[in-house]
Design an enzyme around this catalytic site. Structure first.
Site, PDB file in Angstrom:
ATOM      1  N   GLY A   1      21.990 -18.447   5.973  1.00  0.00           N
ATOM      2  CA  GLY A   1      22.422 -19.513   6.885  1.00  0.00           C
ATOM      3  C   GLY A   1      21.396 -20.633   6.912  1.00  0.00           C
ATOM      4  O   GLY A   1      20.189 -20.377   6.868  1.00  0.00           O
TER       5      GLY A   1
ATOM      6  N   ALA B   1      18.894 -22.711  13.153  1.00  0.00           N
ATOM      7  CA  ALA B   1      18.037 -21.531  13.177  1.00  0.00           C
ATOM      8  C   ALA B   1      17.568 -21.168  11.766  1.00  0.00           C
ATOM      9  O   ALA B   1      16.380 -20.895  11.550  1.00  0.00           O
ATOM     10  CB  ALA B   1      18.784 -20.355  13.805  1.00  0.00           C
TER      11      ALA B   1
ATOM     12  N   ARG C   1      32.497 -25.147  32.894  1.00  0.00           N
ATOM     13  CA  ARG C   1      33.453 -25.057  31.793  1.00  0.00           C
ATOM     14  C   ARG C   1      34.487 -23.945  31.972  1.00  0.00           C
ATOM     15  O   ARG C   1      35.673 -24.159  31.752  1.00  0.00           O
ATOM     16  CB  ARG C   1      32.702 -24.803  30.480  1.00  0.00           C
ATOM     17  CG  ARG C   1      31.914 -25.989  30.002  1.00  0.00           C
ATOM     18  CD  ARG C   1      31.112 -25.666  28.766  1.00  0.00           C
ATOM     19  NE  ARG C   1      30.390 -26.863  28.326  1.00  0.00           N
ATOM     20  CZ  ARG C   1      29.564 -26.910  27.279  1.00  0.00           C
ATOM     21  NH1 ARG C   1      29.344 -25.832  26.568  1.00  0.00           N
ATOM     22  NH2 ARG C   1      28.959 -28.031  26.947  1.00  0.00           N
TER      23      ARG C   1
END
Lengths: 674, 211, 247
Positions: free
Chosen positions: A72, A76, A363
């Site tokens: 990834g 991060a 939310r």
């Protein structure tokens, strides 16, 4: 925030939970409590400093002999690749996209929090910590969150040094805004493209290391299996998405920074390629999946327009500052032109139910309220399935108050985007919005060092579960991704690597061969089923089940039903899916097949987790756990724990390990927005 | 490209100005032509400055053509597989025709030098040692004027984009306003120079400029 | 809506490709262009034909993955990305030609998918500020003039999609490069490496086989983020300064 309790971190303020309900009985096996979380004790403000001192160092001469795999390249992963490369480790970075710069962190709009207190408005590390724990409905690990708040200030320094063009005031200093309902201005931003700018900063830092030779970037590569040898993560099996070649990559340590799994719902604000496969493969190899049911559903997205819909687009939450949300009082008005519906026939339901907060309720509350009015048949917009899924977000009052210019200045780019997608001009017709899945707080379980329960497997960013509890505050996802990547992981991974380099393993090692063979067999399996249904059709159906039964409101009956439906769907998938093409070429259907197969398994676990957690907390709302007024009701006495699920085999009941949440620096409170 | 291009712009500007002397009649024009050869005397030999200018122009021409050829080559190599359908919607005609326009101007230049400088060809068969007569005889011939006007059209297009492009390449257009000014400069240079050049042949053809 | 689609099909980088014609019915004008291709792909798979490969990811106009030359225009007729282009920009019965970005520096991988890793290599050659993690000074210790910071931001919005290259008659990536050079060059933090950055990036750009810029301007017109042409001027200025200073 006033508190009479001692919040130094020296005294335990909470009691261990004891679960009395057992809704998921039969769906899981109880297991031992989670072992060592490595969360340090002592004064909360000193824990990270002390821990960094206690963690061992790696001799610079040894670093280049240590291979680090990072899966990834979002905030991060990209930040970690850059930082570990700079430190001199030998980093291999993997992403399924064609460039590391395209990871979905790029889509974050709002901003990034940091306790800089540049506005001198009372912000502090403690206050950011407090807001984050409270926002997460007291379901996160306090030491992790405090550390997050602590390093937040370093992130801003780092990003500015890299050339991230944050908004500035006339004196040339950094500007801040208040975001997501917090009362201090601690959000740094770059117009509505903060995620993009931060990601490009990390990407450039990473590319600099690619040029320096410390980082090798494997783009268009997808991790399909984790290699575990002697209990330690030692590499991955990846597929080169262009040539189809199945490759073995060995290393001393593996970091998963592979993002969240919101796409289990098919429709979400995630990128089309966002998936759970890397994390799920690790889970199947023994890594615990923690709190998988914690899902954040964002209230202001552009509604679904038809069956062709492939993704949902988020509209910044800031719109709720000026827009008024309403639906018709009478269902028969729903297909009328909204401008023809007189004021007295409109139901401004948030203002009615929550007079104190009105349209600015959190939310999850705004999302649920929209669902209820649509379920009642008062939704607006096109019929999707059997009812209309949309509510109005009306700016006519704001346009009257601020003038069209005032609105243009604040929201023009959002209004443009809305018009481009819907073909309707929001200056003239009220916008239509509907909630959509946006972020998942759940993820692979990690300890304080961000290491999973498999030695040598570290998990960062949205892929782990650690910092947001049951709900995430706005502008905190970017903060967590970069905190993990730049400052936390590089300081914790060295303690593990201090024992390395580990014994070299060969590609012929039986465990490596087994991992590789399993991937090859799986690929061949997908291509050989040759059934009648496309991968996408399964994904859509799974998403529909998840949205209906494991979405904004979950109930015991609904979740049981969903589990049965998912199991049936999974069985059908493995006998009736149709994947055309070959294994040795770019084959997007084949890629999707693997991802959807894993989503099917994840979806079932999410439902089991949601079924077990008979309480409402943060993004998880159980119909059985609400106040008389219909508000979320937490049960700290039963559920103040992290549910860490262990895989125990295909079609076997997962094992539940609990990590009790211990608070020493903050008192648990029930929230109220009435 | 930009540096040599700007030298050419300055040159054609002066050249055009000189040509307008033709409106002053034979004496005016021939005195000017002779003056070009005697500037700087006695410090410089006869035609000294002219040769300096010619040297600069020749070097600029070599640089300009060589750079253009390089760009052309790179451009072709950068897209060997062409589009089946390609629309150009945000660029001027002139910007897309620089190369063939440049070739046109180069061919014209060769003819022009044969006509007036090296070969001194008088299409009417008249004298070639009197610059004014050579000019009038040439432009009284319709097809010479047509060649000339076509070349001026090519030059106008070339200058229109070339002026803007050279300013952009030299880094003088760092804002929307500066870019707008550079575009305007392109128009002005193109109209003034190509227009100015066209006056003499046109007026000659229609008999205004005569012996 | 009913459409005739002429789509470039090519099995892999080595294979030769060709435009293939498909008829597609039942297209809604609320679909995005990519959703229209999704529908086509479902139809093709139903007929046992391999779906058309095309790049896409975020589908909200920011990741820069989607591409496509649509009827001769990069990202189609609107100033946006293909993923944000909707079918209401087309008319019933229209024939639409869809090709990949054409650039030898962006070789076709399959069908409409191209390899844009040349952009990564240009960034790696110098498109960054060297600031090791942990070495950063306090963020507000160096003020950045607001107008310069705003210009930096405006051009930093580049999504690296490659539309500029696709649209450029010369196949040049100067707009992409200029955007990065302008972004970093406008900030105080970007000054120490300003000279080497532009020289190294231009060298890498040329080595990748992109064409040279002749300031035509198709790039800026095709850019979904509306990066202005003046970043190329800035690039040239910085390059001139750098060369003068002996970089």
């Amino acid at each position: 925030m006033a508190s009479n309790a001692d919040v130094s971190g020296l005294t335990v303020l909470t009691q261990a939970p004891t679960q009395t309900s057992d809704d998921a009985h039969g769906y899981y096996t109880p297991g031992e409590p989670v072992g060592d979380t490595k969360a340090p004790a002592g004064l909360i403000a000193e824990r990270w400093t002390k821990h960094k001192m206690d963690n061992r160092l790696v001799n610079p001469a040894n670093r280049r002999k240590l291979d680090v795999i990072i899966v990834g390249t979002g905030l991060a992963g990209g930040a970690a690749a850059a930082t570990l490369g700079e430190a001199g480790y030998n980093v291999k970075s993997f992403c399924y996209q064609d460039s590391p710069r395209r990871a979905h962190s790029i889509a974050a709009q709002g901003g990034i929090n940091a306790a800089k207190n540049y506005k001198e408005d009372g912000d502090s590390t403690y206050r950011l910590f407090y807001d984050t724990v409270k926002g997460g409905d007291y379901r996160s690990r306090e030491s992790n969150v405090y550390r997050l708040a602590e390093v937040s200030v370093n992130i801003i320094d780092q990003c500015v040094a890299q050339g991230v063009p944050f908004a500035r005031d006339y004196g040339g200093l950094l500007d801040n805004r208040s975001f997501g309902g917090v009362q201090v201005s601690r959000t740094f931003y770059a117009r509505g493209q903060t995620g993009q700018q931060l990601l490009i900063g990390a990407y450039q830092a990473m590319e600099r290391q690619v040029a320096a030779g410390t980082v090798t970037a494997y783009t268009r590569h997808e991790m399909l299996e984790l290699i575990v040898v002697d209990g330690k993560a030692r590499g991955i099996i990846a597929r080169d998405l262009v040539t189809g070649e199945i490759e073995t990559h060995l290393a001393d340590v593996v970091v998963l920074a592979s993002g969240g799994y919101g796409n289990v719902f098919y429709l979400s604000t995630n990128a089309m390629g966002s998936n759970v496969t890397a994390a799920w493969r690790a889970h199947r190899k023994g890594a615990y999946m923690a709190n998988p049911c914690y899902t954040q559903i964002h209230p202001t997205c552009i509604p679904v327009s038809g069956d062709h819909q492939s993704k949902l687009t988020l509209m910044s939450e800031s719109l709720r500052n000026d827009g008024r949300i309403w639906v018709p009082k009478n269902a028969e008005d729903c297909d009328k032109d909204p401008r023809d519906i007189p004021e007295e026939d409109r139901d401004y339901y948030l203002e009615r139910i929550y007079p104190a907060f009105g349209n600015l309720v959190p939310r999850d509350i705004a999302s649920r309220a929209a669902k209820y009015v649509c379920d009642e048949g008062r939704g607006v917009g096109p019929m999707v399935g059997d009812f209309r899924r949309g509510v109005y977000l009306d700016f006519s009052a704001a346009i009257e108050r601020l003038g069209r210019d005032g609105i243009e200045e604040k929201y023009d780019n959002l209004f443009d985007m809305y018009e481009r997608i819907t073909g309707e001009n929001p200056y003239e017709v009220p916008m239509r919005i509907y909630p959509a899945v946006h972020y998942v707080m759940g993820g692979l379980w990690v300890d304080y060092d961000l290491q999973s329960n498999i030695d040598g497997l570290f998990v960062t960013g949205e892929a782990n579960f650690s910092d947001h509890g049951a709900n995430r505050l706005g502008a905190s996802a970017l903060m967590q991704g970069l905190a993990d990547g730049y400052f936390v992981l590089p300081n914790t991974i060295r303690d593990y690597l201090a024992d390395g380099p580990f014994d070299k393993i060969e590609e012929s090692h039986p465990d490596v061969v087994a991992a590789r063979t399993s991937v090859e067999e799986r690929v061949q399996k997908f291509l050989s089923i040759n059934g009648n249904r496309t991968v996408d059709s399964y994904h859509k159906e799974l998403g529909h089940i998840m949205w209906e039964y494991c979405g904004m409101e979950r109930s015991e009956d609904g979740l049981r039903k969903a589990i049965d439906m998912i199991r049936e769907l999974k069985a059908d998938f493995w006998t009736n899916v149709k994947v055309l093409g070959t294994a040795d070429s770019l084959n997007q259907s084949l890629e999707k097949a693997g991802r959807v197969a894993d989503f099917l398994e994840l979806g079932e676990l999410m439902c089991i987790d949601a079924l077990n957690r008979r309480e409402s907390c943060g993004g998880h709302f159980r119909a059985e756990s609400q106040t008389d007024e219909g508000e979320a009701l937490r049960h700290d006495d039963e559920f103040a724990y992290v549910a860490a699920w262990e895989f125990s085999g295909d079609n076997e009941a997962p094992v539940l390990h609990k990590e009790d949440l211990v608070y020493t620096a903050i008192e648990m409170k029930q929230r109220s927005y009435k | 490209m930009a540096g040599s291009g700007i030298i050419f712009i300055l040159f054609v500007l002066l050249h055009m100005y000189g040509n307008l002397k033709a409106f002053g009649g034979e004496t005016s024009f021939n005195v000017y032509a002779e003056h070009l050869r005697t500037i700087g005397e006695p410090m410089l030999p006869r035609e000294g400055l002219l040769w300096v200018i010619r040297a600069v122009l020749i070097v600029s021409l070599v640089v300009h053509v060589w750079s253009a050829a390089q760009l052309w080559k790179r451009s072709n190599a950068a897209r060997t597989q062409k589009y089946a359908v390609k629309k150009n919607t945000h660029s001027s005609f002139s910007s897309r025709t620089m190369r063939w326009g440049g070739v046109t101007i180069l061919l014209f230049l060769i003819w022009h030098l044969i006509n007036f400088t090296i070969g001194k060809v008088n299409p009417a068969g008249g004298p070639t040692n009197n610059p004014y007569e050579l000019l009038v005889d040439s432009f009284s011939t319709w097809w010479v004027t047509v060649i000339y006007l076509v070349a001026m059209a090519a030059l106008a297009l070339h200058l229109h984009h070339g002026t803007f492009s050279s300013l952009q390449t030299l880094g003088f257009t760092n804002s929307a306003a500066a870019r707008k000014r550079a575009r305007a400069a392109g128009w002005v240079v193109a109209v003034v120079i190509a227009g100015g050049f066209s006056l003499v042949p046109l007026f000659t053809l229609f008999g205004v400029i005569d012996y | 809506m009913r459409l005739t689609l002429k789509i470039w099909r090519q099995a892999d980088a080595q294979a030769s490709g060709a435009l293939k014609t498909y008829d597609l019915d039942g297209v809604s004008e609320d679909m995005s262009f990519l959703e229209m291709l999704d529908v086509l792909n479902e139809q093709l798979q139903g007929q046992g034909e391999e779906p058309v490969a095309f790049d896409h990811d975020c589908r909200e106009g920011i990741c820069g993955t989607c591409s496509l030359m649509i009827d001769g225009q990069a990202h189609g007729p609107e100033v946006t990305t293909t993923c944000q282009l909707h079918m209401r920009s087309f008319r019933d019965g229209q024939t639409i030609t869809i090709e990949p970005w054409r650039s030898d520096a962006f070789p076709v991988v399959r069908d409409l998918v191209v390899d844009r890793s040349a952009f990564d290599r240009i960034i790696a050659s110098g498109g960054f500020i060297s600031a090791n993690t942990g070495s950063a000074p306090e963020a507000n210790s160096v003020p950045a003039p607001r107008d310069k910071a705003m210009r930096a931001f405006n051009v930093a919005t580049c999504i690296g999609c490659g539309a500029c290259v696709a649209a450029c008659p010369n196949g040049s990536a100067s707009l992409f490069m200029g955007a990065k050079i302008t972004h970093l060059g406008e900030l105080p933090q970007g000054q120490p490496e300003r000279g080497t950055r532009v020289v190294d990036m231009v060298a890498q750009h040329d080595a990748e086989g992109f064409g040279g810029c002749t300031n035509i301007g198709e790039c800026a017109g095709a850019c979904p983020k509306e990066i202005p042409l003046d970043v190329i001027s800035q690039l040239n200025k910085d390059l001139r300064t750098a060369l003068r200073n002996g970089h």
